[in-house]
Design a protein around this motif. Structure first.
Motif: not given
Length: 510
Positions: A63-64, A59-60, A72-73, A66, A56
């Motif tokens: 996600q944040d 993934y977090q 990429k997730p 760039e 988790k």
């Protein structure tokens, strides 16, 4: 593991570790038939809460971010009793596979190395420390030279974090690529420069086809990271220019202050090598000249404490290295560290981590609590519980050896030890209860059993350092037991360090 995960057919294994597997897979849904993804799953049928939280967390973080060169997730999906992290695919192979199948030409090496430095620069600018840079976590497209970085399971957002001594199996990261500070044996916190060391190991492997440290024993590898200088790459592979070898060796410096301090400095040196190669050959130059401090960090050194550190080191040396003909060699010694709260007593003591690892010793610690003074032996029990937990991570053969030693030392009184350190039972098995005794006799028996117990872990092969903090709150029973241990002529290879606040100890304190 079956060849399918709900909605996906597995095509190939990209990486298989002790805890996770990474696959390339094809979607089977009609709307998106044929497109491929990367899937990371947990191997255990019943993953721990910590393992699930790590996925988790990854993934977090992804996600944040760039950053184009980070895979990429797409989703985090339930799978069996665990989770599956679905990532966009990148048409590449792991760098580990590339290293195993063909040697890296200088041109290709520099192209990949510059890409990796650029990725790290972006990560570090966003205060992300990857903490697990290695060839298996780097994907390369052989045709285009593009690079992607994967596996952010233990990445951190902190600019600095502390690493503590833990059992080998409890270490975060991959042992062969782990920086000295990440082992927890250096009394140094972890910051972005840990990634430079791991990158240095990766570069070393790309250029030479081998790791700088080839030990099979975990403690041996940790010792090498902390204390041994690797053979420079140009002496392993004569095709490697000395200037490039010097870049790798700077990345592999033992202390973070001696490594590159910015990815921009590293990238500048690599690009200079690339320019030279394009026009002829890579000549020798002073590496690190373009290096700038991208972040202000106070060097982690104990200033003004050289005398105290030297005293700790020399005391440990007397205990650990009897072959050096020290006075009191192999004996038990005690050293007390005093001072006000916050003065740095614990940091001072932690300086002995490095020589302990060199001597393959054990370091355990316990802390007394002013609100637990009615609980006898609390700090001692805590320290030895942590030691037994370390032992339990060993192999079946090692556990069998410890079982033999413990049973021989404890005899019919083994259950007395199990009562205070329950995990001992996991090594020696269930034992018959010890006979009931009157309080004084029971106390004497306990002291004797504990003495025998400690002796098991104090040997020339594994000297023991026991650090007890906040001794000013120690209970009377512990102080009596310590007196018995320290005056026992049969106990050796033991270094007891006690720290206490002298402003909280009254003249009547004994």
């Amino acid at each position: 593991m079956s060849s399918t995960i709900a909605g996906y057919n597995l095509l190939e294994v990209l990486y298989e570790g002790a805890i996770t597997c990474v696959y390339r897979a094809k979607r089977v849904s009609q709307s998106d038939l044929g497109s491929t993804v990367i899937i990371k799953t947990l191997k255990a049928e019943y993953p721990t809460v910590n393992q699930l939280n790590q996925l988790k967390h990854e993934y977090q973080i992804l996600q944040d971010l760039e950053i184009e060169e980070i895979v990429k997730p797409l989703a985090l999906e339930n799978y069996g009793n665990g989770l599956a992290l679905i990532l966009s695919d990148f048409d590449g192979e792991s760098l580990a596979k590339a290293i195993a199948t063909r040697p890296f030409e200088l041109k290709n090496f520099l192209q990949t190395a510059i890409h990796l430095a650029a990725i790290l620069a972006q990560l570090h600018q966003q205060n992300i420390v990857h903490k697990d840079i290695k060839p298996y976590n780097i994907l390369v497209n052989p045709a285009t030279g593009e690079v992607r970085l994967i596996d952010f399971g233990i990445a951190t957002r902190l600019s600095r974090e502390n690493s503590t001594i833990s059992s080998i199996n409890g270490l975060e990261g991959t042992l062969s690529y782990m920086s000295p500070e990440q082992t927890g044996r250096m009394n140094r916190s972890i910051d972005y420069r840990t990634d430079f060391y791991s990158l240095g190991i990766t570069f070393y492997e790309m250029l030479t086809g081998q790791l700088p440290f080839l030990g099979t024993d975990a403690l041996e590898i940790i010792h090498s990271h902390i204390a041994k200088t690797p053979v420079p790459p140009h002496l392993v592979n004569s095709e490697v220019p000395e200037a490039l070898s010097n870049i790798v060796m700077k990345l592999l410096a033992k202390t973070a202050e001696e490594r590159y301090q910015s990815t921009l400095g590293l990238k500048a040196d690599l690009e200079l090598c690339q320019e030279m190669l394009q026009t002829g050959k890579i000549s020798l130059f002073q590496v690190g000249e373009f290096d700038l401090f991208s972040q202000f960090l106070i060097p982690e050194k104990l200033y003004g404490r050289d005398r105290e550190v030297s005293l700790l080191m020399s005391t440990f040396a007397r205990i650990a290295y009897p072959q050096d003909n020290h006075v009191n060699a192999g004996k038990t010694e005690a050293l007390l560290v005093t001072g006000y709260s916050g003065i740095g007593k614990s940091s001072l003591v932690n300086e002995v981590h490095k020589p302990i690892v060199s001597a393959r010793g054990y370091f355990i610690s316990g802390k007394f609590d002013q609100f637990q003074r009615n609980v006898p032996y609390s700090a001692l029990i805590s320290a030895f519980q942590s030691l037994v937990k370390q032992l339990l991570t060993g192999s079946e053969t090692q556990l069998a050896q410890w079982k033999t030693k413990l049973l021989a030392a404890l005899g019919n009184n083994a259950s007395v030890m199990i009562d205070v350190v329950p995990d001992v039972e996991r090594i020696i098995g269930e034992q018959s209860p010890a006979p009931e005794l009157a309080p004084t006799e029971a106390q004497n028996r306990f002291n004797l059993v504990f003495q025998n117990f400690i002796r098991v872990f104090c040997s020339p092969e594994h000297p023991l350092v026991l650090f007890l903090d906040d001794l000013q709150w120690a209970d009377a029973a512990t102080l009596k037991l310590l007196d018995v241990i320290l005056t026992d002529a049969e106990t050796g290879y033991l270094f007891l360090i006690g720290a206490y606040r002298d402003n909280e100890v009254s003249p009547s304190h004994h």
